[in-house]
Design a protein around this motif. Structure first.
Motif, PDB file in Angstrom:
ATOM      1  N   ASP A  11     -24.729 156.153 -23.897  1.00 15.82           N
ATOM      2  CA  ASP A  11     -23.939 156.646 -25.035  1.00 15.82           C
ATOM      3  C   ASP A  11     -23.817 158.167 -24.991  1.00 15.82           C
ATOM      4  N   ALA A  12     -24.953 158.835 -24.767  1.00 15.56           N
ATOM      5  CA  ALA A  12     -24.943 160.305 -24.709  1.00 15.56           C
ATOM      6  C   ALA A  12     -24.115 160.795 -23.527  1.00 15.56           C
ATOM      7  N   ALA A  13     -24.266 160.138 -22.394  1.00 18.23           N
ATOM      8  CA  ALA A  13     -23.530 160.554 -21.195  1.00 18.23           C
ATOM      9  C   ALA A  13     -22.032 160.326 -21.365  1.00 18.23           C
TER      10      ALA A  13
ATOM     11  N   ALA B 210     -21.530 163.368 -16.423  1.00 19.90           N
ATOM     12  CA  ALA B 210     -22.784 162.991 -17.079  1.00 19.90           C
ATOM     13  C   ALA B 210     -22.993 161.479 -17.004  1.00 19.90           C
ATOM     14  N   LEU B 211     -21.928 160.706 -17.174  1.00 22.06           N
ATOM     15  CA  LEU B 211     -22.037 159.256 -17.059  1.00 22.06           C
ATOM     16  C   LEU B 211     -22.409 158.874 -15.629  1.00 22.06           C
TER      17      LEU B 211
ATOM     18  N   LEU C  37     -18.942 153.950  -9.860  1.00 20.07           N
ATOM     19  CA  LEU C  37     -19.488 153.046 -10.869  1.00 20.07           C
ATOM     20  C   LEU C  37     -19.140 153.537 -12.275  1.00 20.07           C
ATOM     21  N   ALA C  38     -19.153 154.843 -12.472  1.00 18.37           N
ATOM     22  CA  ALA C  38     -18.761 155.412 -13.766  1.00 18.37           C
ATOM     23  C   ALA C  38     -17.290 155.144 -14.050  1.00 18.37           C
ATOM     24  N   THR C  39     -16.450 155.246 -13.025  1.00 17.93           N
ATOM     25  CA  THR C  39     -15.029 154.928 -13.191  1.00 17.93           C
ATOM     26  C   THR C  39     -14.858 153.464 -13.571  1.00 17.93           C
ATOM     27  N   TYR C  40     -15.621 152.595 -12.910  1.00 15.44           N
ATOM     28  CA  TYR C  40     -15.590 151.174 -13.265  1.00 15.44           C
ATOM     29  C   TYR C  40     -16.010 150.980 -14.721  1.00 15.44           C
ATOM     30  N   ALA C  41     -17.110 151.615 -15.123  1.00 14.93           N
ATOM     31  CA  ALA C  41     -17.615 151.448 -16.493  1.00 14.93           C
ATOM     32  C   ALA C  41     -16.590 151.926 -17.519  1.00 14.93           C
ATOM     33  N   LYS C  42     -15.952 153.056 -17.254  1.00 19.61           N
ATOM     34  CA  LYS C  42     -14.934 153.556 -18.182  1.00 19.61           C
ATOM     35  C   LYS C  42     -13.736 152.611 -18.236  1.00 19.61           C
TER      36      LYS C  42
ATOM     37  N   GLY D 116     -13.230 164.665  -7.089  1.00 24.93           N
ATOM     38  CA  GLY D 116     -12.655 165.815  -7.760  1.00 24.93           C
ATOM     39  C   GLY D 116     -11.711 165.468  -8.898  1.00 24.93           C
ATOM     40  N   VAL D 117     -11.307 164.201  -9.012  1.00 22.34           N
ATOM     41  CA  VAL D 117     -10.363 163.834 -10.064  1.00 22.34           C
ATOM     42  C   VAL D 117     -11.087 163.376 -11.308  1.00 22.34           C
ATOM     43  N   MET D 118     -12.186 162.646 -11.135  1.00 28.83           N
ATOM     44  CA  MET D 118     -12.851 162.029 -12.266  1.00 28.83           C
ATOM     45  C   MET D 118     -13.286 163.044 -13.314  1.00 28.83           C
ATOM     46  N   ALA D 119     -13.800 164.158 -12.902  1.00 24.32           N
ATOM     47  CA  ALA D 119     -14.309 165.135 -13.854  1.00 24.32           C
ATOM     48  C   ALA D 119     -13.213 165.654 -14.789  1.00 24.32           C
TER      49      ALA D 119
END
Length: 193
Positions: A117-119, A126-127, A147-152, A186-189
């Motif tokens: 949640d915080a991330a 951060a995620l 994995l963060a892209t998948y989660a989002k 470089g895109v995700m951020a």
């Protein structure tokens, strides 16, 4: 005249079939082979457990925005606990040890949920760092970003489902490989800012 005693009864418990179906979807997605082949998640008890916690967190997070879903959220968490208890007993863990292990499972879930949640509020990197630490054992930031892209993507899909479809299990998680492929270095951020 008789007073209607059921007027003060507890809210109706969620249907067991609904909870079992949602939990089954979570377990099935957490076992998706591409997480282990393409995302670098360790195909171990711990790796599978961490993916289960990630998917449980995403679904429970979605239920926070559904009116009157507190009973369903609790029932889903209880179903997770019952599954973990049954797995421990199946593995031969003794009756005296099960409560301690169950407490550790609860602490693991709540700790990861708070970290995710915080991330999520702090941004994509951060995620990715939280997922790298908790799911990938601190190794492989590029896989963690995927994995963060998948989660989002999964959270966005869950967020776009109306409450009736959510409860009817008329939805699916995104395919991990396709959702994670949308990440390029470089895109995700910059995507969510």
């Amino acid at each position: 005249m008789l007073w209607p005693f059921n007027h003060f009864s507890k809210p109706q418990a969620p249907l067991r079939g609904t909870i079992d179906a949602i939990y089954g979807m979570i377990v099935t997605q957490a076992r998706e082979p591409s997480f282990y082949r393409a995302f670098g998640v360790s195909d171990t008890v711990n790796g599978r457990f961490d993916l289960l916690l990630l998917h449980l967190w995403m679904v429970l997070r979605r239920f926070r925005s559904a009116p009157g879903a507190a009973n369903i959220s609790q029932a889903l968490f209880d179903r997770f606990c019952a599954d973990m208890d049954a797995n421990l007993r199946e593995m031969g863990v003794g009756d005296l040890t099960v409560p301690k292990r169950m407490q550790a499972f609860g602490e693991a879930f709540y700790g990861r949920a708070a970290a995710y949640d915080a991330a999520l509020a702090a941004g994509d990197e951060a995620l990715a760092q939280a997922l790298c630490k908790n799911v990938l054992n601190g190794e492989g930031m590029e896989n963690a970003r995927r994995l963060a892209t998948y989660a989002k993507t999964a959270l966005a899909r869950l967020g776009g489902i109306d409450d009736a479809a959510l409860l009817a299990c008329a939805w699916t998680f995104p395919a991990p490989a396709e959702a994670g492929r949308s990440h390029s270095p470089g895109v995700m951020a910059n995507e969510s800012r």
